[in-house]
Design a protein around this motif. Structure first.
Motif, PDB file in Angstrom:
ATOM      1  N   UNK A  27       0.820  -1.218   0.000  1.00 55.20           N
ATOM      2  CA  UNK A  27       0.000   0.000   0.000  1.00 55.20           C
ATOM      3  C   UNK A  27       0.855   1.270   0.000  1.00 55.20           C
ATOM      4  N   UNK A  28       0.162   2.369  -0.207  1.00 51.67           N
ATOM      5  CA  UNK A  28       0.812   3.687  -0.127  1.00 51.67           C
ATOM      6  C   UNK A  28       0.874   4.060   1.350  1.00 51.67           C
ATOM      7  N   UNK A  29       2.085   4.383   1.846  1.00 51.33           N
ATOM      8  CA  UNK A  29       2.175   4.693   3.279  1.00 51.33           C
ATOM      9  C   UNK A  29       2.268   6.206   3.527  1.00 51.33           C
ATOM     10  N   UNK A  30       2.792   6.949   2.549  1.00 57.51           N
ATOM     11  CA  UNK A  30       2.977   8.384   2.806  1.00 57.51           C
ATOM     12  C   UNK A  30       3.029   9.153   1.493  1.00 57.51           C
ATOM     13  N   UNK A  31       2.462  10.346   1.513  1.00 55.48           N
ATOM     14  CA  UNK A  31       2.597  11.266   0.369  1.00 55.48           C
ATOM     15  C   UNK A  31       3.038  12.598   0.952  1.00 55.48           C
ATOM     16  N   UNK A  32       4.159  13.115   0.455  1.00 54.27           N
ATOM     17  CA  UNK A  32       4.701  14.334   1.070  1.00 54.27           C
ATOM     18  C   UNK A  32       5.709  14.950   0.100  1.00 54.27           C
ATOM     19  N   UNK A  33       6.171  16.139   0.455  1.00 56.23           N
ATOM     20  CA  UNK A  33       7.249  16.698  -0.351  1.00 56.23           C
ATOM     21  C   UNK A  33       8.576  16.234   0.243  1.00 56.23           C
ATOM     22  N   UNK A  34       9.480  15.869  -0.625  1.00 60.86           N
ATOM     23  CA  UNK A  34      10.844  15.541  -0.218  1.00 60.86           C
ATOM     24  C   UNK A  34      10.945  14.441   0.840  1.00 60.86           C
ATOM     25  N   UNK A  35      10.404  13.293   0.553  1.00 58.64           N
ATOM     26  CA  UNK A  35      10.533  12.137   1.450  1.00 58.64           C
ATOM     27  C   UNK A  35      11.920  11.514   1.233  1.00 58.64           C
ATOM     28  N   UNK A  36      12.631  11.221   2.340  1.00 58.49           N
ATOM     29  CA  UNK A  36      13.931  10.538   2.204  1.00 58.49           C
ATOM     30  C   UNK A  36      13.688   9.048   2.047  1.00 58.49           C
ATOM     31  N   UNK A  37      14.458   8.415   1.165  1.00 58.73           N
ATOM     32  CA  UNK A  37      14.213   6.980   0.942  1.00 58.73           C
ATOM     33  C   UNK A  37      14.582   6.139   2.159  1.00 58.73           C
ATOM     34  N   UNK A  38      13.716   5.246   2.595  1.00 57.09           N
ATOM     35  CA  UNK A  38      14.108   4.295   3.640  1.00 57.09           C
ATOM     36  C   UNK A  38      15.209   3.378   3.107  1.00 57.09           C
ATOM     37  N   UNK A  39      15.968   2.767   4.010  1.00 55.90           N
ATOM     38  CA  UNK A  39      17.060   1.881   3.587  1.00 55.90           C
ATOM     39  C   UNK A  39      16.503   0.795   2.669  1.00 55.90           C
ATOM     40  N   UNK A  40      17.184   0.598   1.558  1.00 58.27           N
ATOM     41  CA  UNK A  40      16.822  -0.490   0.640  1.00 58.27           C
ATOM     42  C   UNK A  40      15.685  -0.152  -0.314  1.00 58.27           C
ATOM     43  N   UNK A 388      -2.855   4.375   2.528  1.00 61.52           N
ATOM     44  CA  UNK A 388      -3.769   3.265   2.825  1.00 61.52           C
ATOM     45  C   UNK A 388      -4.307   2.588   1.573  1.00 61.52           C
ATOM     46  N   UNK A 389      -4.300   3.309   0.442  1.00 60.98           N
ATOM     47  CA  UNK A 389      -4.784   2.700  -0.809  1.00 60.98           C
ATOM     48  C   UNK A 389      -3.742   1.709  -1.332  1.00 60.98           C
ATOM     49  N   UNK A 390      -4.185   0.757  -2.132  1.00 56.40           N
ATOM     50  CA  UNK A 390      -3.232  -0.147  -2.791  1.00 56.40           C
ATOM     51  C   UNK A 390      -2.242   0.672  -3.617  1.00 56.40           C
ATOM     52  N   UNK A 391      -0.997   0.257  -3.586  1.00 53.41           N
ATOM     53  CA  UNK A 391       0.032   0.985  -4.346  1.00 53.41           C
ATOM     54  C   UNK A 391      -0.010   0.535  -5.807  1.00 53.41           C
ATOM     55  N   UNK A 392      -1.115   0.863  -6.459  1.00 55.00           N
ATOM     56  CA  UNK A 392      -1.287   0.639  -7.902  1.00 55.00           C
ATOM     57  C   UNK A 392      -1.092   1.996  -8.554  1.00 55.00           C
ATOM     58  N   UNK A 393       0.033   2.175  -9.217  1.00 54.33           N
ATOM     59  CA  UNK A 393       0.363   3.505  -9.725  1.00 54.33           C
ATOM     60  C   UNK A 393       0.839   3.418 -11.172  1.00 54.33           C
ATOM     61  N   UNK A 394       0.486   4.440 -11.935  1.00 58.94           N
ATOM     62  CA  UNK A 394       0.930   4.514 -13.325  1.00 58.94           C
ATOM     63  C   UNK A 394       1.769   5.777 -13.477  1.00 58.94           C
ATOM     64  N   UNK A 395       3.067   5.574 -13.687  1.00 58.88           N
ATOM     65  CA  UNK A 395       3.959   6.710 -13.965  1.00 58.88           C
ATOM     66  C   UNK A 395       3.890   6.894 -15.478  1.00 58.88           C
ATOM     67  N   UNK A 396       3.343   8.020 -15.878  1.00 59.47           N
ATOM     68  CA  UNK A 396       2.971   8.208 -17.285  1.00 59.47           C
ATOM     69  C   UNK A 396       3.874   9.239 -17.931  1.00 59.47           C
ATOM     70  N   UNK A 397       4.532   8.829 -19.021  1.00 59.54           N
ATOM     71  CA  UNK A 397       5.481   9.706 -19.711  1.00 59.54           C
ATOM     72  C   UNK A 397       4.746  10.438 -20.840  1.00 59.54           C
ATOM     73  N   UNK A 398       4.479  11.733 -20.671  1.00 58.49           N
ATOM     74  CA  UNK A 398       3.715  12.449 -21.699  1.00 58.49           C
ATOM     75  C   UNK A 398       4.538  12.748 -22.949  1.00 58.49           C
ATOM     76  N   UNK A 399       5.851  12.509 -22.883  1.00 60.97           N
ATOM     77  CA  UNK A 399       6.725  12.804 -24.036  1.00 60.97           C
ATOM     78  C   UNK A 399       6.827  11.635 -25.011  1.00 60.97           C
ATOM     79  N   UNK A 400       6.400  10.452 -24.567  1.00 62.91           N
ATOM     80  CA  UNK A 400       6.566   9.260 -25.418  1.00 62.91           C
ATOM     81  C   UNK A 400       5.759   9.412 -26.717  1.00 62.91           C
ATOM     82  N   UNK A 401       6.308   8.934 -27.796  1.00 62.22           N
ATOM     83  CA  UNK A 401       5.553   8.877 -29.050  1.00 62.22           C
ATOM     84  C   UNK A 401       5.694   7.479 -29.628  1.00 62.22           C
ATOM     85  N   UNK A 402       4.601   6.887 -30.009  1.00 61.19           N
ATOM     86  CA  UNK A 402       4.674   5.526 -30.539  1.00 61.19           C
ATOM     87  C   UNK A 402       3.534   5.238 -31.492  1.00 61.19           C
TER      88      UNK A 402
END
Ligand code: URP
Ligand code: ZN
Ligand code: ZN
Length: 462
Positions: A27-40, A388-402
């Motif tokens: 799941x998604x645990x946090x949304x914030x500005x500038x979160x430091x990555x946890x180890x690993x 709390x929501x399932x971590x189902x995410x789409x990182x979408x590249x608006x520059x792609x052309x195909x």
């Protein structure tokens, strides 16, 4: 492993902002500005990209025995193609034949999908006959986590039900708090028109449209909604294709009928001239209801933009051109109905809907994800981005052309209905419950990891 998605522009149905998203476990645990990555943690740079909630296809036929054959995808192939196209949850239609018991059908679809699906899934439970025994089985199926039925007012003698069955199925749905999804076409009109066309020597692919004109669909919608009004059941019209049917649905909504409306990406982008292509090429574009005259498209887009149509699915029903569509070479009524699109829906909606200004980004998210999650009781686990929501995410590249093509698609079918069409933008990375499932157009997830999603009863509106 935790995932940290940094600096993307998060777009949900109701908000748009730049932030980091931390996913831990599924799941998604946090949304914030500038979160430091946890180890690993794996850090994913999403700067310059959109981050959408995983998209939901409310209407697919991955497994479908139909018109004397079977749809071509399996849960392995169809759900990988879905993920590559940004769809992380599908609703497949569980459609036992009239001679089968509902529970046997449910178990067949569960066995087909269990351990094979790569994305998450649920079923709309087909009610293809109704009697005391099937009612008892349907109650058990609802207890097993199903909150939606599927009925057909078309396909006489195969999947279609009669009016007494329709009334009883909707009464049961009302009692249980189940939404009934419905294919709306008047089956008597279809079979009579088919008979008349064949008698007049019309065997061609274009005759398919003439056997199911807009008024035939509108009558089906009117019919369903009269029964919904009499029973008080919540209903969902699948694959609505034209102005006439939409007007009937909106009139019923004004009368107070609880009706949600789905269209499919094929009606928004393709038109009936495709089904008229010579040398049987039109068979690739035979589906029901049929592709319509182009004049219906702006009406459907406007209805989406105004929130009158709630969802866009695919009705993904893949039948090979060379070996399956040919069953109807000499008789259009024998062409297996269906146009594949599970992999291309999101990209088509973005390129031909958002980029042309027909819909805005928040409408895009609503119609392709959030509204289906709400109507079918998965919200806010699915359909949005929040802790709390399932971590189902789409990182979408608006520059792609195909370019869309059968040569490069992942659906298990020998043609692409959008062959050669350009797309601008696509998912560059897709996560399913915290695991990266797609990178740069390739499936990299765990086959068979898709989960059967149990849904509570209740009939919320989008
Ligand atoms: O043509 C179509 N739509 N094929 C799939 C079955 C259905 O009616 O949804
Ligand atoms: Zn249908
Ligand atoms: Zn369908």
């Amino acid at each position: 492993m935790a995932l940290l998605i940094k600096g993307g522009e998060i777009v949900t149905a109701s908000s748009r902002y730049v932030a980091d998203i931390l996913c831990e476990g599924e799941t998604i645990s946090r949304i914030d500005t500038d979160i430091s990555p946890p180890a690993g943690a794996e850090v994913i740079d999403a700067a310059g990209k959109f981050v959408f909630p995983g998209f939901i296809d409310p209407h697919t036929h991955i497994y479908l025995p139909f018109m004397g054959t079977f749809s071509k995808d399996t849960y392995e192939t169809g759900t990988k193609a879905a993920l590559i196209g940004g769809t992380t949850t599908i609703f497949d239609m569980c459609c036992p034949g009239r001679s089968e018991e509902p529970m046997d059908g449910f178990q067949t679809w569960r066995a087909q999908s269990e351990g094979r699906a790569a994305c998450d899934y649920s079923f709309h439970m087909g009610v293809t006959k109704f009697d005391e025994s099937s009612a008892a089985q349907l109650r058990e199926i609802v207890k097993a986590g199903i909150q939606s039925f599927k009925i057909f007012l078309a396909y006489k003698g195969a999947l279609g039900i009669d009016d007494a069955e329709l009334f009883q199925a909707l009464s049961l749905a009302k009692e249980l708090g189940v939404v009934t999804t419905a294919h709306c076409e008047n089956e008597t009109l279809v079979s009579e028109l088919q008979r008349a066309l064949l008698a007049a020597g019309r065997t061609d692919t274009a005759a398919h449209h003439d056997s199911r004109p807009p008024r035939v669909e509108a009558e089906g919608v009117h019919h369903l909604l009269t029964f919904a009004e009499m029973t008080g059941a919540a209903v969902y019209i699948v694959h609505l294709s034209c102005r006439e049917a939409l007007e009937e649905a909106l009139a019923a909504r004004l009368r107070g009928v609880n009706v949600s409306i789905e269209t499919v990406v094929q009606y928004l982008t393709l038109d009936k001239t495709y089904a008229e292509l010579p040398d049987f090429e039109g068979a690739k574009y035979v589906m029901s209801p049929p592709l319509r005259d182009k004049k219906h498209q702006p009406i459907l887009w406007n209805a989406l933009a105004q929130g009158l149509i709630n969802t866009v699915g695919t009705d993904h029903a893949p039948f090979d051109f060379k070996t399956q569509k040919t069953m109807g070479r000499d008789d259009f009524t024998k062409i297996p109905n269906g146009i594949p699109a599970i992999e291309d829906r999101v990209n088509l909606l973005y390129t031909y809907g958002v980029l042309t200004g027909k819909i805005d980004l928040s409408t895009f998210v609503k119609i392709a994800s959030t509204n289906a999650a709400k109507i079918f009781n998965l919200y806010p686990r699915k359909g949005t981005i929040q802790p709390g929501a399932d971590a189902d995410l789409v990182i979408f590249d608006p520059e792609y052309e195909g370019i869309l093509s059968a040569k490069t698609h992942h659906m298990n079918i020998d043609y692409n209905a959008f062959e050669g069409w350009k797309i601008h933008g696509r998912p560059s990375l897709v996560t399913l419950r915290g695991e990266v499932a797609v990178r740069d157009g390739q499936f990299v997830g765990t086959p068979g990891r898709g989960q059967f999603l149990q849904r509570k009863t209740g009939t919320p509106k989008a």
